[in-house]
Enzyme design. Structure first.
Site, PDB file in Angstrom:
ATOM      1  N   GLN A 162      -8.438  -7.417   0.359  1.00 45.77           N
ATOM      2  CA  GLN A 162      -8.075  -7.089  -1.057  1.00 45.77           C
ATOM      3  C   GLN A 162      -9.317  -6.417  -1.751  1.00 45.77           C
ATOM      4  O   GLN A 162      -9.136  -5.659  -2.695  1.00 45.77           O
ATOM      5  CB  GLN A 162      -7.270  -8.359  -1.581  1.00 45.77           C
ATOM      6  CG  GLN A 162      -6.227  -8.752  -0.960  1.00 45.77           C
ATOM      7  CD  GLN A 162      -6.011 -10.222  -1.464  1.00 45.77           C
ATOM      8  OE1 GLN A 162      -6.454 -10.614  -2.336  1.00 45.77           O
ATOM      9  NE2 GLN A 162      -4.592 -10.562  -1.250  1.00 45.77           N
ATOM     10  N   ARG A 177      -6.042 -18.381  -9.130  1.00 50.55           N
ATOM     11  CA  ARG A 177      -6.735 -17.956  -8.013  1.00 50.55           C
ATOM     12  C   ARG A 177      -7.809 -16.792  -8.927  1.00 50.55           C
ATOM     13  O   ARG A 177      -7.689 -16.447  -9.806  1.00 50.55           O
ATOM     14  CB  ARG A 177      -6.055 -17.000  -7.166  1.00 50.55           C
ATOM     15  CG  ARG A 177      -4.807 -17.691  -6.564  1.00 50.55           C
ATOM     16  CD  ARG A 177      -4.020 -17.032  -5.534  1.00 50.55           C
ATOM     17  NE  ARG A 177      -4.730 -16.483  -4.571  1.00 50.55           N
ATOM     18  CZ  ARG A 177      -4.227 -15.415  -3.646  1.00 50.55           C
ATOM     19  NH1 ARG A 177      -2.951 -15.469  -3.532  1.00 50.55           N
ATOM     20  NH2 ARG A 177      -5.127 -15.066  -2.472  1.00 50.55           N
ATOM     21  N   ASP A 223      -4.389 -15.181   7.594  1.00 53.13           N
ATOM     22  CA  ASP A 223      -3.245 -16.035   7.089  1.00 53.13           C
ATOM     23  C   ASP A 223      -2.201 -16.623   8.056  1.00 53.13           C
ATOM     24  O   ASP A 223      -1.512 -17.470   7.813  1.00 53.13           O
ATOM     25  CB  ASP A 223      -1.956 -14.986   6.583  1.00 53.13           C
ATOM     26  CG  ASP A 223      -2.610 -13.914   5.330  1.00 53.13           C
ATOM     27  OD1 ASP A 223      -3.419 -14.661   4.812  1.00 53.13           O
ATOM     28  OD2 ASP A 223      -2.322 -12.912   5.249  1.00 53.13           O
ATOM     29  N   SER A 257     -12.766  -9.849   2.575  1.00 52.34           N
ATOM     30  CA  SER A 257     -11.633  -9.481   1.981  1.00 52.34           C
ATOM     31  C   SER A 257     -10.993  -8.198   1.707  1.00 52.34           C
ATOM     32  O   SER A 257     -11.898  -7.330   1.235  1.00 52.34           O
ATOM     33  CB  SER A 257     -11.888  -9.983   0.433  1.00 52.34           C
ATOM     34  OG  SER A 257     -10.689  -9.560  -0.253  1.00 52.34           O
ATOM     35  N   ARG A 282      -5.369 -23.928   1.419  1.00 60.07           N
ATOM     36  CA  ARG A 282      -4.551 -24.015   2.590  1.00 60.07           C
ATOM     37  C   ARG A 282      -5.115 -25.168   3.422  1.00 60.07           C
ATOM     38  O   ARG A 282      -4.449 -25.511   4.091  1.00 60.07           O
ATOM     39  CB  ARG A 282      -4.338 -22.541   3.229  1.00 60.07           C
ATOM     40  CG  ARG A 282      -3.313 -21.828   2.602  1.00 60.07           C
ATOM     41  CD  ARG A 282      -3.083 -20.572   3.333  1.00 60.07           C
ATOM     42  NE  ARG A 282      -2.065 -19.839   2.848  1.00 60.07           N
ATOM     43  CZ  ARG A 282      -1.568 -18.635   2.688  1.00 60.07           C
ATOM     44  NH1 ARG A 282      -2.429 -17.856   3.571  1.00 60.07           N
ATOM     45  NH2 ARG A 282      -0.533 -18.077   2.167  1.00 60.07           N
ATOM     46  N   ARG A 302       0.798  -1.265   0.050  1.00 63.94           N
ATOM     47  CA  ARG A 302      -0.039   0.037  -0.144  1.00 63.94           C
ATOM     48  C   ARG A 302       0.829   1.173  -0.211  1.00 63.94           C
ATOM     49  O   ARG A 302       0.442   2.292  -0.579  1.00 63.94           O
ATOM     50  CB  ARG A 302      -0.853   0.027   1.199  1.00 63.94           C
ATOM     51  CG  ARG A 302      -2.037  -1.133   1.029  1.00 63.94           C
ATOM     52  CD  ARG A 302      -2.570  -1.423   2.286  1.00 63.94           C
ATOM     53  NE  ARG A 302      -3.932  -2.454   2.287  1.00 63.94           N
ATOM     54  CZ  ARG A 302      -4.161  -3.564   1.848  1.00 63.94           C
ATOM     55  NH1 ARG A 302      -2.782  -4.299   2.085  1.00 63.94           N
ATOM     56  NH2 ARG A 302      -5.105  -4.089   2.048  1.00 63.94           N
ATOM     57  N   LYS A 313      -6.373 -19.036  -1.180  1.00 64.68           N
ATOM     58  CA  LYS A 313      -5.238 -18.527  -1.035  1.00 64.68           C
ATOM     59  C   LYS A 313      -4.092 -18.904  -2.027  1.00 64.68           C
ATOM     60  O   LYS A 313      -4.438 -19.254  -2.880  1.00 64.68           O
ATOM     61  CB  LYS A 313      -4.772 -18.589   0.388  1.00 64.68           C
ATOM     62  CG  LYS A 313      -5.733 -18.181   1.585  1.00 64.68           C
ATOM     63  CD  LYS A 313      -5.829 -16.511   1.538  1.00 64.68           C
ATOM     64  CE  LYS A 313      -6.860 -15.891   2.364  1.00 64.68           C
ATOM     65  NZ  LYS A 313      -6.968 -14.317   2.117  1.00 64.68           N
TER      66      LYS A 313
HETATM   67  C1  S3P Z   1      -4.108  -9.078   2.151  1.00 63.11           C
HETATM   68  C2  S3P Z   1      -5.465  -9.535   2.466  1.00 63.11           C
HETATM   69  C3  S3P Z   1      -5.739 -10.813   2.748  1.00 63.11           C
HETATM   70  C4  S3P Z   1      -4.518 -11.580   3.120  1.00 63.11           C
HETATM   71  C5  S3P Z   1      -3.333 -11.305   2.139  1.00 63.11           C
HETATM   72  C6  S3P Z   1      -3.113  -9.921   2.328  1.00 63.11           C
HETATM   73  C7  S3P Z   1      -4.239  -7.705   2.117  1.00 63.11           C
HETATM   74  O1  S3P Z   1      -6.444 -11.376   1.551  1.00 63.11           O
HETATM   75  O2  S3P Z   1      -4.796 -13.212   2.814  1.00 63.11           O
HETATM   76  O3  S3P Z   1      -2.238 -12.134   2.452  1.00 63.11           O
HETATM   77  O4  S3P Z   1      -2.868  -7.099   2.257  1.00 63.11           O
HETATM   78  O5  S3P Z   1      -5.058  -6.828   1.717  1.00 63.11           O
HETATM   79  P1  S3P Z   1      -8.150 -11.448   1.189  1.00 63.11           P
HETATM   80  O6  S3P Z   1      -8.298  -9.901   0.800  1.00 63.11           O
HETATM   81  O7  S3P Z   1      -8.100 -12.280   0.050  1.00 63.11           O
HETATM   82  O8  S3P Z   1      -8.579 -12.045   2.481  1.00 63.11           O
END
Ligand code: S3P
Length: 450
Positions: free
Chosen positions: A176, A129, A327, A174, A358, A33, A354
């Site tokens: 992300q 993915r 994680d 999520s 996992r 970020r 993931k």
């Molecule tokens: C992350 C969000 C998580 C995490 C990943 C890092 C991030 O994923 O598993 O290692 O930095 O926003 P998800 O958004 O798919 O849960």
């Protein structure tokens, strides 16, 4: 990029106690970020403590491809000269995000509201993915996506020349997805709203506010509601990246299961949206202390001290906690194998998408080392064998997943027989220096397959 090289098998063996201080690398989520938001400012952003793992280096390279100047001054010390919100250039070649789901998903969101086209790919793990979770919301802004069947990479995104703001409820917990929508919203006029039913890591919101964006967070009947005003002028920042709690998890968990251990892991970010593992371990009876708790850069930080904890008991980890430790389930399931009684992990279906599936990777690897497990689409149960109880003697498939590789190497430090992983190469995505750091604590991990 990871996963393209020759496999690096590794084996961990039971040895003496782990002792000393473990200085783990910078936070991966915050590092991505910092580079991305730095690339959106006019002027110089300085980042110290940046994680120099392959995932983050791929994001640095991507920001260069979109027009930013990104320079490494010395270890962990980076300078970004950005292009301004709305100033992204069209990359001349394919963007390879390596193993990084965070990198590719955030950057696809970032460019979705600019009048440019970019094609993304990654390693075999990333290419398997799901990306529909990003292409669905960015379509609402007016972007188009052309990918492989099932919404997989390689994928081309055609950004919207005339973006509209969006109101979006994330269909799964999520960070992300939330972050991709917020980054897209930066270059849309008006207010973009993201609602999440369960809180996920909030680094994007915190950092956007730090860079001067107008962003508010409210708790409403719908959930956690984030409102971002588009087209801000972001001001360059100095960012000190805290050390990664997800990396700290490995030396912490190793210390809890290796007899006689006492390990200090200094300066760990304990943002509540990330600290679920440590809460869980304490509930299990781990001797895990937060020393010297303090605030740094708006984030709670402490030094973690973990000591051998033979009295740990299995527990049911509440589903509501899943997002704050998503994680960490692989390494928790290793600790669970050395606890007494069973540990039930529920509400964890996101683990199936993931870097690897996992649940399946841990289940097969633990079974191969003599541990009984139960699993379903959304749960995973480990039957603990007590201190020193895991038979070991197996080789786990890492499946291009850094956290699977590190988890089984931690297991091998306390199991009766050595535990091997077929390829520890992916550890470099998030934790360069894992091998010397563990060796300095007294761990026996070598580059053999037994
Ligand atoms: C992350 C969000 C998580 C995490 C990943 C890092 C991030 O994923 O598993 O290692 O930095 O926003 P998800 O958004 O798919 O849960």
């Amino acid at each position: 990029m990871s996963g393209h090289g020759t496999p690096i098998p590794m084996t961990a063996r039971r040895a003496g106690p782990l002792r000393g201080a473990a200085h783990v690398p910078g936070d991966k989520s915050i590092s991505h970020r910092a580079l991305i938001l730095g690339a959106l400012c006019v002027g110089e952003t300085r980042i110290t403590g940046l994680l120099e793992g392959e995932d983050v280096l791929a994001t640095a390279e991507a920001m260069r491809a979109f027009g930013a100047t990104v320079e490494r001054l010395s270890e962990g010390d980076w300078r970004v000269q950005g292009v301004g919100v709305g100033g992204l250039a069209e990359p001349e070649t394919v963007i390879d995000c390596g193993n990084s789901g965070t990198g590719v998903r955030l950057i696809m969101g970032l460019m979705a509201t600019s009048p440019i086209t970019a094609t993304f790919t990654g390693d075999a793990s990333l290419r398997s993915r799901p990306m529909a979770r990003i292409t669905d919301p960015i379509a609402l802004f007016g972007a188009a996506a052309y990918g492989r069947a099932g919404g997989r990479l390689p994928m081309t995104i055609v950004g919207s020349a005339d973006p509209v703001p969006v109101r979006y409820t994330t269909p799964m917990p999520s960070a992300q997805v939330k972050s991709a929508v917020l980054l897209a919203g930066l270059n849309a006029p008006g207010q973009t709203v993201v609602i999440e039913k369960e809180a996920t890591r909030d680094h994007t919101e915190r950092m956007l506010a730090g860079f001067g964006a107008e962003i508010t967070v409210e708790h409403t009947a719908e959930g956690r509601t984030i409102t971002l005003t588009g087209q801000p002028e972001l001001a360059p920042q100095s960012i000190a990246v805290p050390r990664d709690p997800s990396s700290a998890a490995f030396p912490v968990c190793a210390a809890l299961i290796v007899e006689g251990s006492d390990v200090l892991v200094p300066n760990i970010g304990l943002n509540p949206t990330r600290a679920g593992l440590f809460e869980t371990l304490r509930e299990m009876g781990a001797d895990l202390a937060y020393e010297n708790p303090r605030e740094e850069g708006g984030e709670p930080v402490a030094d973690l001290r973990a000591r051998y904890s033979p009295a740990m008991q299995g527990i049911r980890v509440p589903a509501e906690r899943a997002a704050s430790m998503i994680d960490e389930y692989p390494v928790l399931s290793v600790v669970a194998a050395f606890a007494t009684g069973k540990t039930e992990m529920v509400g964890v279906k996101e683990l199936r998408v993931k870097e690897s599936d996992r649940i399946d990777a841990m289940a097969r690897g633990l079974e191969g080392n003599g541990v009984t497990i139960e699993e379903g689409p959304d749960f995973f149960t480990v039957h603990g064998m007590g201190p020193g109880g895991m038979p070991g003697g197996g080789t786990a498939a890492a499946r291009l997943d850094h956290r699977i590789a590190m988890s089984f190497l931690v297991a091998g430090l306390a199991a009766q027989k050595p535990v091997s992983v077929d390829d520890a190469g992916p550890i470099a995505t998030s934790f360069p220096g894992f091998e010397p750091l563990m060796a300095a604590l007294g761990a026996r991990i070598d580059r053999t397959n037994r």
